[in-house]
Design an enzyme around this catalytic site. Structure first.
Site, PDB file in Angstrom:
ATOM      1  N   ASN A  11       0.871  -1.176   0.000  1.00 13.94           N
ATOM      2  CA  ASN A  11       0.000   0.000   0.000  1.00 13.94           C
ATOM      3  C   ASN A  11       0.910   1.229   0.000  1.00 13.94           C
ATOM      4  O   ASN A  11       1.501   1.566   1.014  1.00 13.94           O
ATOM      5  CB  ASN A  11      -0.886  -0.027   1.261  1.00 13.94           C
ATOM      6  CG  ASN A  11      -1.724   1.230   1.396  1.00 13.94           C
ATOM      7  OD1 ASN A  11      -1.812   2.043   0.471  1.00 13.94           O
ATOM      8  ND2 ASN A  11      -2.349   1.393   2.550  1.00 13.94           N
ATOM      9  N   LYS A  13       0.233   4.323  -0.314  1.00 14.35           N
ATOM     10  CA  LYS A  13      -0.297   5.559   0.299  1.00 14.35           C
ATOM     11  C   LYS A  13       0.083   6.768  -0.555  1.00 14.35           C
ATOM     12  O   LYS A  13       0.085   6.671  -1.781  1.00 14.35           O
ATOM     13  CB  LYS A  13       0.181   5.685   1.745  1.00 14.35           C
ATOM     14  CG  LYS A  13      -0.104   4.415   2.556  1.00 14.35           C
ATOM     15  CD  LYS A  13       0.150   4.564   4.016  1.00 14.35           C
ATOM     16  CE  LYS A  13      -0.139   3.229   4.700  1.00 14.35           C
ATOM     17  NZ  LYS A  13      -0.078   3.288   6.144  1.00 14.35           N
ATOM     18  N   HIS A  97      -9.778   2.025   4.566  1.00 10.08           N
ATOM     19  CA  HIS A  97      -8.524   2.109   5.317  1.00 10.08           C
ATOM     20  C   HIS A  97      -8.698   3.091   6.478  1.00 10.08           C
ATOM     21  O   HIS A  97      -9.369   4.107   6.340  1.00 10.08           O
ATOM     22  CB  HIS A  97      -7.391   2.574   4.386  1.00 10.08           C
ATOM     23  CG  HIS A  97      -6.043   2.388   5.011  1.00 10.08           C
ATOM     24  ND1 HIS A  97      -5.555   3.243   5.973  1.00 10.08           N
ATOM     25  CD2 HIS A  97      -5.102   1.436   4.844  1.00 10.08           C
ATOM     26  CE1 HIS A  97      -4.360   2.814   6.355  1.00 10.08           C
ATOM     27  NE2 HIS A  97      -4.065   1.714   5.686  1.00 10.08           N
ATOM     28  N   GLU A  99      -6.844   5.225   7.671  1.00 15.91           N
ATOM     29  CA  GLU A  99      -6.391   6.597   7.410  1.00 15.91           C
ATOM     30  C   GLU A  99      -7.489   7.401   6.715  1.00 15.91           C
ATOM     31  O   GLU A  99      -7.493   8.628   6.779  1.00 15.91           O
ATOM     32  CB  GLU A  99      -5.088   6.577   6.595  1.00 15.91           C
ATOM     33  CG  GLU A  99      -3.919   6.208   7.489  1.00 15.91           C
ATOM     34  CD  GLU A  99      -2.722   5.613   6.774  1.00 15.91           C
ATOM     35  OE1 GLU A  99      -2.643   5.706   5.542  1.00 15.91           O
ATOM     36  OE2 GLU A  99      -1.874   5.032   7.474  1.00 15.91           O
ATOM     37  N   GLU A 174      -6.161  -4.547  10.281  1.00  8.79           N
ATOM     38  CA  GLU A 174      -5.106  -3.569  10.510  1.00  8.79           C
ATOM     39  C   GLU A 174      -5.388  -2.807  11.800  1.00  8.79           C
ATOM     40  O   GLU A 174      -6.123  -1.807  11.782  1.00  8.79           O
ATOM     41  CB  GLU A 174      -5.056  -2.562   9.353  1.00  8.79           C
ATOM     42  CG  GLU A 174      -4.710  -3.153   8.022  1.00  8.79           C
ATOM     43  CD  GLU A 174      -4.037  -2.110   7.122  1.00  8.79           C
ATOM     44  OE1 GLU A 174      -2.954  -2.401   6.621  1.00  8.79           O
ATOM     45  OE2 GLU A 174      -4.595  -1.018   6.951  1.00  8.79           O
ATOM     46  N   GLY A 180       2.096   2.097  10.805  1.00 12.31           N
ATOM     47  CA  GLY A 180       3.133   3.122  10.708  1.00 12.31           C
ATOM     48  C   GLY A 180       3.837   3.433  12.016  1.00 12.31           C
ATOM     49  O   GLY A 180       4.555   4.420  12.126  1.00 12.31           O
ATOM     50  N   SER A 219       2.788  -2.279  10.367  1.00 12.86           N
ATOM     51  CA  SER A 219       4.212  -2.415  10.682  1.00 12.86           C
ATOM     52  C   SER A 219       4.791  -3.787  10.330  1.00 12.86           C
ATOM     53  O   SER A 219       5.615  -4.334  11.067  1.00 12.86           O
ATOM     54  CB  SER A 219       4.483  -2.072  12.155  1.00 12.86           C
ATOM     55  OG  SER A 219       4.147  -0.722  12.400  1.00 12.86           O
TER      56      SER A 219
HETATM   57  P1  PGA Z   1       2.523   0.189   7.617  1.00 13.63           P
HETATM   58  O1  PGA Z   1       1.112   0.489   6.906  1.00 13.63           O
HETATM   59  O2  PGA Z   1       3.030  -1.108   7.087  1.00 13.63           O
HETATM   60  O3  PGA Z   1       3.390   1.364   7.259  1.00 13.63           O
HETATM   61  O4  PGA Z   1       2.251   0.105   9.092  1.00 13.63           O
HETATM   62  C1  PGA Z   1       0.192  -0.540   6.659  1.00 13.63           C
HETATM   63  C2  PGA Z   1      -1.085   0.020   6.106  1.00 13.63           C
HETATM   64  O5  PGA Z   1      -1.549   1.072   6.568  1.00 13.63           O
HETATM   65  O6  PGA Z   1      -1.687  -0.561   5.168  1.00 13.63           O
END
Ligand code: PGA
Length: 266
Positions: A11, A13, A97, A99, A174, A180, A219
């Site tokens: 992903n 982003k 997601h 976010e 998630e 993150g 992560s």
């Molecule tokens: P990350 O993000 O691996 O940077 O924690 C995962 C995601 O949000 O899909």
């Protein structure tokens, strides 16, 4: 026998440049060649879908978008429809997601509409669920995830559900506190939640519950991929930061491929 083929999705982003993507995608294309036991994909910003299609067609690295509009066509400035995305050869679309949910850009109703549009466009939804830290601390993790999963299941009538099965819809667990932050869920925590999600899906369709891929995100790195992907109900990974570097994403993909080959040995 495991009915589920592991799926590793990057992903991206809000990352990328034409030049940087070109290097990354061509390296991944070369690195993943011959790793045939697992499915791989990258979900890129809309503006790079054309580039992904150009550089990845004919390879075993699939691609997708990070969202889709709930509208098909019309006066909806800045929206991108499922049909538009499908024109660029996309297989996947990430939906809900955290976010997006945290920025309050999407309600459950809007997500449900987007889910339906994705199905109509022939795109495989990757539907994200996961609790926030405060919810986990308050002992509400399962309740929150249950609500998110049931919201999705209830929004699909029998026809839409049949279509979702046909397109092999994916759920991504998630935990928001793991995204993150460098602090991933323990394999046991994640396994427990994945098994719980599978039970919720089994209440609607026991056979599909055995088949649906429930992938983990938050992560994931080359250092923890092995232990996470070894859990019985973790069928892959949604990878953010570690998907931005060819070397680390390749390592995660190799680990997944090796584990799959091992699990299929007699
Ligand atoms: P990350 O993000 O691996 O940077 O924690 C995962 C995601 O949000 O899909």
């Amino acid at each position: 026998m495991n009915l589920r083929r592991t799926l590793i999705v990057g992903n991206w982003k809000l990352h990328g440049t034409l030049a940087g993507n070109q290097t990354l995608l061509l390296q991944l294309r070369a690195n993943l060649r011959g790793l045939d036991a697992v499915d791989f994909a990258v979900c890129v910003p809309y503006v790079y879908l054309f580039q992904a299609q150009q550089l990845l067609s004919g390879s075993n690295l699939l691609w997708g978008s990070q969202n889709v509009s709930q509208y098909d066509v019309g006066a909806y400035t800045s929206c991108i429809s499922a049909a538009m995305i499908a024109e660029f050869g996309c297989q996947f679309v990430i939906l809900a997601h955290s976010e997006r949910r945290m920025l309050r850009l999407e309600s459950h109703e809007v997500t449900a509409q987007r889910f339906l549009r994705a199905l109509e466009g022939g795109l495989t939804p990757i539907y994200c669920v996961g609790e926030a830290q405060a919810e986990r601390d308050a002992g509400l993790a399962e309740e929150v995830v249950k609500r998110q999963v049931l919201n999705m299941l209830h929004s699909l009538d029998d026809d839409a559900f049949a279509r979702a099965k046909q397109l092999n819809m994916v759920v991504a667990y998630e935990p928001v506190w793991a995204i993150g932050t460098g602090q991933h869920a323990s394999p046991q925590e994640a396994q427990a939640m994945h098994a719980f999600i599978r039970e919720l899906i089994a209440a609607r369709d026991p056979l599909f519950a055995k088949r649906i891929r429930i992938i983990y995100g938050g992560s994931i790195t080359a250092d923890n991929a092995q232990e996470m992907l070894s859990m019985p109900d973790i069928d892959g990974a949604l990878v953010g930061r570690s998907a931005l570097v060819a070397e680390t994403f390749t390592q995660i993909c190799r680990i997944a491929n090796d584990l799959s080959l091992k699990s299929h040995q007699p």
